[in-house]
Design an enzyme around this catalytic site. Structure first.
Site, PDB file in Angstrom:
ATOM      1  CE  LYS A  40      -1.104  -3.960   3.337  1.00 47.12           C
ATOM      2  NZ  LYS A  40      -1.102  -5.153   2.464  1.00 47.12           N
ATOM      3  CB  SER A  59      -0.871   0.005   1.263  1.00 48.74           C
ATOM      4  OG  SER A  59      -1.464   1.270   1.476  1.00 48.74           O
ATOM      5  CE1 TYR A 118      -4.035  -2.429   5.301  1.00 49.64           C
ATOM      6  CE2 TYR A 118      -3.151  -0.295   4.622  1.00 49.64           C
ATOM      7  CZ  TYR A 118      -3.628  -1.551   4.297  1.00 49.64           C
ATOM      8  OH  TYR A 118      -3.711  -1.931   2.984  1.00 49.64           O
TER       9      TYR A 118
END
Length: 232
Positions: free
Chosen positions: A106, A88, A102
């Site tokens: 990532k 991402s 998150y």
């Protein structure tokens, strides 16, 4: 009993990296490519999330990638195959609220694969990451997020969370959000490319966004940019 859902006495076991890889190799005789695509969204900041929330984000987004990669690597060595992982732009740029847990996961994925890439290359395996921006998928919906309830319970973070949700909701509903098919086409192109880059963004917006981080030696550009997302 009313309201209860009956379950079989012997439910089907959840798939594991080993069973999934075994299925592919048994069916096709070899494994030429793996796309790590599992992902789980987490919305909240440090004081509104539990440690279990952080551990869950790492388990799906990071350890899931590590586990499948580890299982598949011997087969990819045998075929001279490719490992493609959906990261991402949040793996490059740390972002408030939606992405504290998150983005941490990532970022761990990107550090892991950036380290693995030259080692895997020595045994004939290509390692690449795909960095989408906003995608009109079910990622956020599947997180069962209730923005109104979150704002109501945010305490000291109510104004900043409200500003962030307004900004992010507009981004995901705008024309800048890509369709899943567009991202899938980038994945397919990377598999067809004889010599793809290690880090591949899925849109011009994503390229410009990640470029901010890659040119930001002291972190001031990124933190100034994201400060505006929370109303500063």
């Amino acid at each position: 009993m009313p309201g209860r859902v009956s379950r079989p006495e012997h439910p089907t076991p959840a798939p594991t990296p080993a069973t999934e890889v075994a299925y592919a190799t048994d069916r096709y005789g070899r494994l030429d490519a793996v796309v790590n695509n599992a992902g789980s969204a987490t919305l909240g900041t440090l004081e509104t999330l539990s440690m279990d929330d952080f551990r869950s984000a790492m388990e799906v987004n990071y350890f899931g990638v590590v586990a499948l990669t580890r299982t598949a690597l011997p087969h990819l060595r045998a075929s001279g195959g490719r490992l493609v992982t959906i990261s991402s732009v949040g793996g490059a740029v740390g972002q408030p609220f939606f992405n504290e847990a998150y983005c941490a996961a990532k970022s761990a994925v990107e550090g892991f694969l950036e380290s693995l890439q030259p080692v895997a290359k020595t045994v004939g395996v290509g390692v690449h990451i795909i960095e989408p921006g906003a995608v009109s998928s079910e990622l956020v919906a599947n997180a069962c997020i209730d923005p109104a309830a979150m704002i109501a319970s945010a305490g000291a973070y109510t104004p900043t969370l409200s500003a962030y949700i307004s900004r992010t909701s507009a981004q995901f509903s705008s024309s800048s959000a890509q369709s899943p098919d567009e991202v899938a086409q980038t994945v397919l192109s990377s598999l067809q490319d004889r010599n793809p880059a290690f880090r591949i963004q899925t849109s011009e917006w994503a390229r410009e966004f990640v470029a901010v981080k890659l040119s930001d030696l002291d972190g001031s550009l990124v933190t100034s940019m994201t400060a505006g997302w929370v109303g500063l």
